[in-house]
Write a protein that holds these residues in place. Structure first.
Motif, PDB file in Angstrom:
ATOM      1  N   ASP A  14      -9.028 -36.805  16.716  1.00  0.00           N
ATOM      2  CA  ASP A  14      -9.830 -37.776  15.978  1.00  0.00           C
ATOM      3  C   ASP A  14      -9.990 -37.447  14.505  1.00  0.00           C
ATOM      4  OD1 ASP A  14     -10.339 -39.408  18.209  1.00  0.00           O
ATOM      5  OD2 ASP A  14     -11.937 -38.078  18.862  1.00  0.00           O
ATOM      6  N   GLY A  15      -9.258 -36.478  13.994  1.00  0.00           N
ATOM      7  CA  GLY A  15      -9.380 -36.129  12.588  1.00  0.00           C
ATOM      8  C   GLY A  15      -8.797 -34.757  12.301  1.00  0.00           C
ATOM      9  N   GLU A  16      -9.129 -34.231  11.144  1.00  0.00           N
ATOM     10  CA  GLU A  16      -8.635 -32.921  10.719  1.00  0.00           C
ATOM     11  C   GLU A  16      -9.822 -32.026  10.413  1.00  0.00           C
ATOM     12  OE1 GLU A  16      -6.555 -34.270   7.313  1.00  0.00           O
ATOM     13  OE2 GLU A  16      -4.718 -34.678   8.409  1.00  0.00           O
ATOM     14  N   LEU A  17      -9.658 -30.751  10.659  1.00  0.00           N
ATOM     15  CA  LEU A  17     -10.714 -29.786  10.378  1.00  0.00           C
ATOM     16  C   LEU A  17     -10.135 -28.687   9.505  1.00  0.00           C
ATOM     17  CD1 LEU A  17     -13.572 -28.634  11.013  1.00  0.00           C
ATOM     18  CD2 LEU A  17     -12.495 -27.388  12.881  1.00  0.00           C
ATOM     19  N   TYR A  18     -10.840 -28.393   8.410  1.00  0.00           N
ATOM     20  CA  TYR A  18     -10.440 -27.305   7.522  1.00  0.00           C
ATOM     21  C   TYR A  18     -11.451 -26.175   7.614  1.00  0.00           C
ATOM     22  CZ  TYR A  18      -7.075 -30.362   5.185  1.00  0.00           C
ATOM     23  OH  TYR A  18      -6.014 -31.183   4.894  1.00  0.00           O
ATOM     24  N   TRP A  19     -10.971 -24.953   7.605  1.00  0.00           N
ATOM     25  CA  TRP A  19     -11.815 -23.764   7.568  1.00  0.00           C
ATOM     26  C   TRP A  19     -11.326 -22.933   6.390  1.00  0.00           C
ATOM     27  CZ3 TRP A  19     -16.125 -21.607   9.082  1.00  0.00           C
ATOM     28  CH2 TRP A  19     -16.266 -20.226   9.026  1.00  0.00           C
ATOM     29  N   VAL A  20     -12.234 -22.593   5.487  1.00  0.00           N
ATOM     30  CA  VAL A  20     -11.898 -21.797   4.313  1.00  0.00           C
ATOM     31  C   VAL A  20     -12.745 -20.533   4.351  1.00  0.00           C
ATOM     32  CG1 VAL A  20     -11.808 -21.735   1.806  1.00  0.00           C
ATOM     33  CG2 VAL A  20     -11.406 -23.896   3.008  1.00  0.00           C
ATOM     34  N   ALA A  21     -12.095 -19.373   4.219  1.00  0.00           N
ATOM     35  CA  ALA A  21     -12.816 -18.103   4.277  1.00  0.00           C
ATOM     36  C   ALA A  21     -12.172 -17.090   3.340  1.00  0.00           C
ATOM     37  CB  ALA A  21     -12.807 -17.559   5.703  1.00  0.00           C
ATOM     38  N   ASP A  22     -12.990 -16.218   2.798  1.00  0.00           N
ATOM     39  CA  ASP A  22     -12.512 -15.089   2.007  1.00  0.00           C
ATOM     40  C   ASP A  22     -12.567 -13.852   2.894  1.00  0.00           C
ATOM     41  OD1 ASP A  22     -12.171 -16.656  -0.259  1.00  0.00           O
ATOM     42  OD2 ASP A  22     -14.211 -16.306  -0.937  1.00  0.00           O
ATOM     43  N   LEU A  38     -13.004 -15.127  12.266  1.00  0.00           N
ATOM     44  CA  LEU A  38     -14.285 -15.570  11.722  1.00  0.00           C
ATOM     45  C   LEU A  38     -14.639 -16.969  12.224  1.00  0.00           C
ATOM     46  CD1 LEU A  38     -14.121 -14.430   7.983  1.00  0.00           C
ATOM     47  CD2 LEU A  38     -15.665 -13.577   9.753  1.00  0.00           C
ATOM     48  N   PHE A  39     -13.651 -17.856  12.243  1.00  0.00           N
ATOM     49  CA  PHE A  39     -13.895 -19.212  12.732  1.00  0.00           C
ATOM     50  C   PHE A  39     -14.288 -19.203  14.202  1.00  0.00           C
ATOM     51  CE2 PHE A  39     -12.413 -23.184  14.673  1.00  0.00           C
ATOM     52  CZ  PHE A  39     -13.275 -24.060  14.036  1.00  0.00           C
ATOM     53  N   ALA A  40     -13.596 -18.420  15.005  1.00  0.00           N
ATOM     54  CA  ALA A  40     -13.914 -18.350  16.439  1.00  0.00           C
ATOM     55  C   ALA A  40     -15.355 -17.898  16.653  1.00  0.00           C
ATOM     56  CB  ALA A  40     -12.941 -17.409  17.146  1.00  0.00           C
ATOM     57  N   ARG A  41     -15.815 -16.951  15.853  1.00  0.00           N
ATOM     58  CA  ARG A  41     -17.217 -16.510  15.963  1.00  0.00           C
ATOM     59  C   ARG A  41     -18.181 -17.628  15.585  1.00  0.00           C
ATOM     60  NH1 ARG A  41     -17.399 -10.975  12.862  1.00  0.00           N
ATOM     61  NH2 ARG A  41     -15.357 -11.656  12.267  1.00  0.00           N
ATOM     62  N   GLN A  42     -17.821 -18.423  14.583  1.00  0.00           N
ATOM     63  CA  GLN A  42     -18.685 -19.525  14.164  1.00  0.00           C
ATOM     64  C   GLN A  42     -18.786 -20.611  15.229  1.00  0.00           C
ATOM     65  OE1 GLN A  42     -20.663 -19.850  11.379  1.00  0.00           O
ATOM     66  NE2 GLN A  42     -20.134 -17.705  11.137  1.00  0.00           N
ATOM     67  N   LEU A  43     -17.737 -20.783  16.025  1.00  0.00           N
ATOM     68  CA  LEU A  43     -17.755 -21.798  17.086  1.00  0.00           C
ATOM     69  C   LEU A  43     -18.874 -21.545  18.085  1.00  0.00           C
ATOM     70  CD1 LEU A  43     -14.004 -22.441  17.957  1.00  0.00           C
ATOM     71  CD2 LEU A  43     -15.619 -23.991  16.848  1.00  0.00           C
ATOM     72  N   GLU A  44     -19.237 -20.288  18.272  1.00  0.00           N
ATOM     73  CA  GLU A  44     -20.290 -19.948  19.227  1.00  0.00           C
ATOM     74  C   GLU A  44     -21.627 -20.564  18.822  1.00  0.00           C
ATOM     75  OE1 GLU A  44     -20.273 -15.705  19.475  1.00  0.00           O
ATOM     76  OE2 GLU A  44     -18.212 -15.646  20.222  1.00  0.00           O
ATOM     77  N   GLY A  45     -21.847 -20.780  17.529  1.00  0.00           N
ATOM     78  CA  GLY A  45     -23.093 -21.363  17.043  1.00  0.00           C
ATOM     79  C   GLY A  45     -22.900 -22.756  16.472  1.00  0.00           C
ATOM     80  N   ALA A  46     -21.923 -23.499  16.978  1.00  0.00           N
ATOM     81  CA  ALA A  46     -21.581 -24.804  16.414  1.00  0.00           C
ATOM     82  C   ALA A  46     -22.749 -25.787  16.440  1.00  0.00           C
ATOM     83  CB  ALA A  46     -20.377 -25.394  17.139  1.00  0.00           C
ATOM     84  N   ALA A  47     -23.653 -25.650  17.384  1.00  0.00           N
ATOM     85  CA  ALA A  47     -24.800 -26.568  17.454  1.00  0.00           C
ATOM     86  C   ALA A  47     -25.704 -26.411  16.236  1.00  0.00           C
ATOM     87  CB  ALA A  47     -25.593 -26.312  18.731  1.00  0.00           C
ATOM     88  N   GLU A  48     -25.605 -25.294  15.537  1.00  0.00           N
ATOM     89  CA  GLU A  48     -26.436 -25.036  14.366  1.00  0.00           C
ATOM     90  C   GLU A  48     -25.791 -25.491  13.065  1.00  0.00           C
ATOM     91  OE1 GLU A  48     -27.113 -20.839  14.492  1.00  0.00           O
ATOM     92  OE2 GLU A  48     -27.798 -20.916  16.565  1.00  0.00           O
ATOM     93  N   TRP A  49     -24.570 -25.988  13.110  1.00  0.00           N
ATOM     94  CA  TRP A  49     -23.857 -26.392  11.911  1.00  0.00           C
ATOM     95  C   TRP A  49     -24.492 -27.616  11.267  1.00  0.00           C
ATOM     96  CZ3 TRP A  49     -17.967 -26.700  13.370  1.00  0.00           C
ATOM     97  CH2 TRP A  49     -17.501 -25.436  13.702  1.00  0.00           C
TER      98      TRP A  49
END
Length: 59
Positions: A14-22, A38-49
Motif C-alpha cells: 500500500d505504499g513505500e516506507l523509508y528508514w534513515v539512520a546514522d 535499528l529498524f527491527a528494534r523500533q518495530l517492537e514499539g511501533a504503537a508508540e510512533w
C-alpha cells in the motif's frame, strides 16, 4: 569505524516506507546491517510512533 548515513526503502503493498539512520560501522555492508537492526528494534514499539513531518501533494 566510520560513520554512515543510511537510507533504506521498503516497497509495501500500500505504499513505500523509508528508514534513515546514522550508524557507525566498518564498511557499507555493515552499515546497512546496523541500520536494519535499528529498524527491527523500533518495530517492537511501533504503537508508540507518530509522524513529525509530512509532504502532501494533490494528484
Amino acid at each position: 569505524m566510520a560513520k554512515y548515513h543510511v537510507t533504506l526503502k521498503a516497497n509495501l503493498s500500500d505504499g513505500e516506507l523509508y528508514w534513515v539512520a546514522d550508524v557507525a560501522a566498518k564498511n557499507e555492508d555493515d552499515a546497512m546491517a546496523a541500520a536494519e537492526a535499528l529498524f527491527a528494534r523500533q518495530l517492537e514499539g511501533a504503537a508508540e510512533w507518530s509522524f513529525t513531518e509530512a509532504d502532501v501533494e494533490r494528484l
